[in-house]
Design an enzyme around this catalytic site. Structure first.
Site, short mmCIF file in Angstrom:
data_model
loop_
_atom_site.label_atom_id
_atom_site.label_comp_id
_atom_site.label_asym_id
_atom_site.label_seq_id
_atom_site.Cartn_x
_atom_site.Cartn_y
_atom_site.Cartn_z
N VAL A 19 -15.05 -23.07 -21.98
CA VAL A 19 -16.20 -23.99 -21.87
C VAL A 19 -17.51 -23.37 -22.34
CG1 VAL A 19 -15.11 -25.37 -20.04
CG2 VAL A 19 -16.60 -23.47 -19.41
N TYR A 48 -22.58 -18.86 -18.90
CA TYR A 48 -22.47 -20.15 -19.60
C TYR A 48 -23.29 -21.24 -18.88
CZ TYR A 48 -18.26 -18.00 -21.75
OH TYR A 48 -17.37 -17.17 -22.39
N SER A 134 -13.90 -7.78 -20.27
CA SER A 134 -14.00 -8.51 -21.54
C SER A 134 -14.83 -7.67 -22.49
CB SER A 134 -14.68 -9.86 -21.29
OG SER A 134 -14.84 -10.55 -22.50
N TRP A 182 -10.70 -14.62 -27.28
CA TRP A 182 -11.83 -15.56 -27.35
C TRP A 182 -12.10 -15.88 -28.82
CZ3 TRP A 182 -16.31 -14.02 -29.85
CH2 TRP A 182 -16.82 -12.72 -29.72
N VAL A 229 -14.47 -30.31 -27.30
CA VAL A 229 -14.98 -31.39 -26.45
C VAL A 229 -14.30 -32.72 -26.79
CG1 VAL A 229 -17.21 -30.35 -25.92
CG2 VAL A 229 -16.97 -31.72 -28.00
P1 NAP Z 1 -13.30 -21.36 -30.71
O1 NAP Z 1 -12.42 -21.87 -29.63
O2 NAP Z 1 -12.79 -20.37 -31.69
O3 NAP Z 1 -13.83 -22.57 -31.57
C1 NAP Z 1 -14.36 -23.74 -31.02
C2 NAP Z 1 -14.70 -24.67 -32.18
O4 NAP Z 1 -13.50 -25.14 -32.80
C3 NAP Z 1 -15.47 -25.86 -31.74
O5 NAP Z 1 -16.43 -26.13 -32.76
C4 NAP Z 1 -14.42 -26.99 -31.72
O6 NAP Z 1 -15.02 -28.21 -32.03
C5 NAP Z 1 -13.49 -26.56 -32.83
N1 NAP Z 1 -12.10 -26.99 -32.61
C6 NAP Z 1 -11.34 -26.80 -31.50
N2 NAP Z 1 -10.09 -27.27 -31.67
C7 NAP Z 1 -10.06 -27.78 -32.93
C8 NAP Z 1 -9.04 -28.41 -33.68
N3 NAP Z 1 -7.81 -28.60 -33.18
N4 NAP Z 1 -9.33 -28.82 -34.95
C9 NAP Z 1 -10.57 -28.62 -35.47
N5 NAP Z 1 -11.58 -28.03 -34.79
C10 NAP Z 1 -11.32 -27.62 -33.53
O7 NAP Z 1 -14.68 -20.79 -30.11
P2 NAP Z 1 -15.29 -20.40 -28.70
O8 NAP Z 1 -15.59 -21.58 -27.88
O9 NAP Z 1 -16.42 -19.49 -29.00
O10 NAP Z 1 -14.14 -19.56 -27.97
C11 NAP Z 1 -13.22 -20.12 -27.06
C12 NAP Z 1 -13.50 -19.68 -25.64
O11 NAP Z 1 -13.45 -18.27 -25.52
C13 NAP Z 1 -14.91 -20.02 -25.14
O12 NAP Z 1 -15.08 -21.40 -24.85
C14 NAP Z 1 -15.04 -19.09 -23.97
O13 NAP Z 1 -14.34 -19.60 -22.84
C15 NAP Z 1 -14.37 -17.84 -24.51
N6 NAP Z 1 -15.36 -16.89 -25.12
C16 NAP Z 1 -15.54 -15.69 -24.50
C17 NAP Z 1 -16.42 -14.75 -25.03
C18 NAP Z 1 -16.58 -13.44 -24.33
O14 NAP Z 1 -17.49 -12.66 -24.70
N7 NAP Z 1 -15.75 -13.13 -23.37
C19 NAP Z 1 -17.13 -15.03 -26.21
C20 NAP Z 1 -16.93 -16.26 -26.82
C21 NAP Z 1 -16.03 -17.18 -26.29
P3 NAP Z 1 -15.16 -29.43 -30.97
O15 NAP Z 1 -15.54 -28.86 -29.64
O16 NAP Z 1 -16.22 -30.27 -31.58
O17 NAP Z 1 -13.80 -30.10 -30.94
#
Ligand code: NAP
Length: 284
Positions: A19, A48, A134, A182, A229
């Site tokens: 999220v 977040y 992490s 992530w 989302v």
């Molecule tokens: P991500 O999951 O790599 O990418 C999310 C993006 O991909 C959004 O723009 C989403 O768009 C799109 N998307 C998702 N599914 C899709 C699909 N099937 N087809 C086309 N587009 C798609 O990026 P992230 O949110 O940065 O990473 C995921 C999670 O990892 C985070 O939410 C968080 O919980 C965690 N995280 C942790 C850290 C850390 O430092 N520990 C850092 C970054 C992230 P829509 O939402 O518009 O569908």
């Protein structure tokens, strides 16, 4: 959904819903939608600013608490003995939960040792069912685990086709650490969703690029955290357990590795400066 086992025997669902960058206003509905789509693993963090909305989404979904796996993370500003404990209690209050399934140290900076001792204590007290880190290199994680009572059970790091972290993932897994990915899609950077190699592989199996990426991570023994989302994408990102990538396709994906983060390198001095600035800005 398939699950993996953490070192202490706790089960963790094989795909999580992230999220990050969902506004507090939109998070409750996104979490309720994700649970309705079949997710049982939610990943949030103090930084977040949406833990309360995650709690609201969980309540809205009507799911039984014991059927969910909830992760949150301690932010750097809450590091240090005492401060971390207070922040764990605050996270639980915001989420409206008696315990979280996994609590992570979000970043390898500031008083990591003091915070780890508070996480260990919270684990002992039953406020958290598992603890981990992490963005730690394997050496920093191994240091923390070697000189403390509890070895970190999880390391949540950036892993995607352009930043595969092959050697680090292998080192962590050899030490019994579950690796979570992530930004599995690199947030769409470097044209990931239209990459020709990934698109061609997807076409063979009747799957999207996103599904190919998640399947590739699962076959590497990694737990991906996907964020969306959109209800349709949420469902699509869970529909990854009915096919298997061939060894040849796994190799083709391995060839996409550029060996460098799409975001930031945690071992750079500039990253430490950036995190410090972020802490100072948020204090204002
Ligand atoms: P991500 O999951 O790599 O990418 C999310 C993006 O991909 C959004 O723009 C989403 O768009 C799109 N998307 C998702 N599914 C899709 C699909 N099937 N087809 C086309 N587009 C798609 O990026 P992230 O949110 O940065 O990473 C995921 C999670 O990892 C985070 O939410 C968080 O919980 C965690 N995280 C942790 C850290 C850390 O430092 N520990 C850092 C970054 C992230 P829509 O939402 O518009 O569908």
């Amino acid at each position: 959904m398939e699950s993996r086992k953490l070192a202490n025997g706790t089960s963790i669902p094989a795909v999580g819903f992230g999220v990050f960058q969902i506004s507090a206003d939109a998070t409750a509905q996104a979490v309720a939608d994700a649970i309705a789509a079949g997710y049982r693993h939610i990943d949030t963090a103090q930084s977040y600013f949406n833990e309360a909305a995650v709690g609201e989404g969980i309540r809205r979904s009507g799911i039984a608490r014991e059927d969910l796996f909830v992760t949150t993370k301690v932010w750097i500003d809450n590091y240090g003995e005492g401060s971390t404990r207070a922040s764990i209690e605050e996270s639980l209050a915001k989420l409206g939960l008696d315990y979280v399934d996994l609590f992570l140290l979000h970043q390898p900076f500031n008083d990591v040792y003091g915070s780890w001792r508070d996480l260990e204590k919270a684990y002992e007290d039953g406020l958290v069912r598992a603890i981990g880190v992490s963005n730690f290199t394997p050496a920093r994680l191994h240091d923390l685990g070697s000189f403390n009572a509890v070895y970190p059970m999880v390391n949540q790091i950036e892993v995607n086709p352009f930043h595969q972290q092959t050697e680090r993932v292998a080192q962590l897994q050899e030490h019994g650490v579950v690796v979570e990915a992530w930004a599995p899609f690199g947030e769409g950077r470097s044209g990931l969703f239209t990459n020709p190699v990934l698109s061609e592989i997807g076409a063979q199996y009747g799957k999207s690029v996103a599904q190919v990426v998640l399947r590739w991570l699962i076959q590497r023994g990694i737990v991906p955290l996907a964020k969306s989302v959109h209800a349709e994408r949420m469902q699509q990102n869970l529909d990854v357990f009915d096919f298997e990538l061939s060894a040849q396709d796994m190799e083709k994906i391995a060839s996409l590795d550029e060996g460098s983060s799409l975001f930031f390198k945690h071992e750079d001095l500039g990253t430490v400066d950036y995190m410090k600035q972020l802490v100072e800005q948020r204090r204002k």
